[in-house]
Design a protein around this motif. Sequence first.
Motif: not given
Length: 397
Positions: A236-255
């Motif tokens: 299941a996929m979702s975009i539960p919250n709106y992030n005004t600013a966000w980044t991606v951790d290139v090690i863990t691949s987590e937003a």
Amino acid sequence: VGFNCYSSKDLYNWKFESIALPVQKSGKLGPNRVGERVKVMKNLKSGEYVMFMHVDTLGYKDQFVGYAVAKKITGPYEFKGPLLFNGKPIKKWDMGIFQDVNGKGYLLTHGGVIHELSDDYKSIKAETNKQISSGFESPTLFKRGDTYYFIGSHLTSWEKNDNYYYTAKSLGGPWTARGLIAPKDKLTWNSQSTFVLAIEGLKGYTYMYMGDRWSYPRQLSAATYVWQPISFDGDAMSIPNYNTAWTVDVITSEAKQKTIDHKVISNNDDRIKYTGNWKKSTLENIPVTRADDKNASCKITFTGTRIGLQTLVLPDNGYANIVLTNKKGKILVKNLVDMYSKAPTSTLVFLSPLLPKGEYTLTISVAGERPNWSDKKKNNYGSTANNITIEKLLIKE
């Protein structure tokens, strides 16, 4: 001008590369014609880059999917005309593309129809999936693991709506309806799906939803994008919250959500100088200052490196002119900002580039225009007035 090509190494800083496909001197992509929803795939067999787009008249009465080819991704592309299936053009408005892991290419059209492209991507080989919904505009397809995700939107003209999705283990289905991709009545965070980008890290992928934030009739000057990380729970996929600013951790691949660490200047701060007829009010429990008089403007002179405007976008808001100048009065940024939203939301609507530390002046004025339109059935949509709304300014010192 045509279709522009930009490049980036981090999805934040962008470099203009070329006008990949300019407006043609005449013909279907000539003057007074429409070209939109452009997508490009590299054909892994030929090495060619094939561009696909919705081609139409300004009145949207001669729609078809067109294509162009180039040796390099930056172009120049040569427009070849309509993409053919059994010798006939694909007469659809909304379109998308998908390339599977085996290199096969697919054309997506509204309704959820999936066409397999020929080996050279220059024609349609077969219809892989038939229509799955009476609406399903802005078709967007991606694959995660062994699951295909198919996103689409309702039929509401240029108005935003709650986009929804299906999943399947095969492109030919069966497709299972899974519901909305964002909370109900948030209108997919004021956007319409266009693409999902898989960002590869050392331990996996972050899947980024990319949505169009249309702004009719000022598409070229006021339309923007919404890019948000997708969350998954099983399949299941979702975009539960709106992030005004966000980044991606290139090690863990987590937003990860990112804080905008700027000084806040409220709309009633004396440093903001208002001219014209402005009114203070509280809407959606948020104190704001508003105006709809075309002679109304406000400005603030500040010392810092960046300035942003967060405001309450509303059903009766229109366009605002925003101008940023340096100490000598030179215009550094000049934007038309859309403050309309069917769903009231407090959001960042403007953020300047990062500048050398110095003295700058930001001026915000009523444009006297509003997003407003009617569909083919003469139903009216859009804003009911030309208001602009000031909630707070954000200054990086």
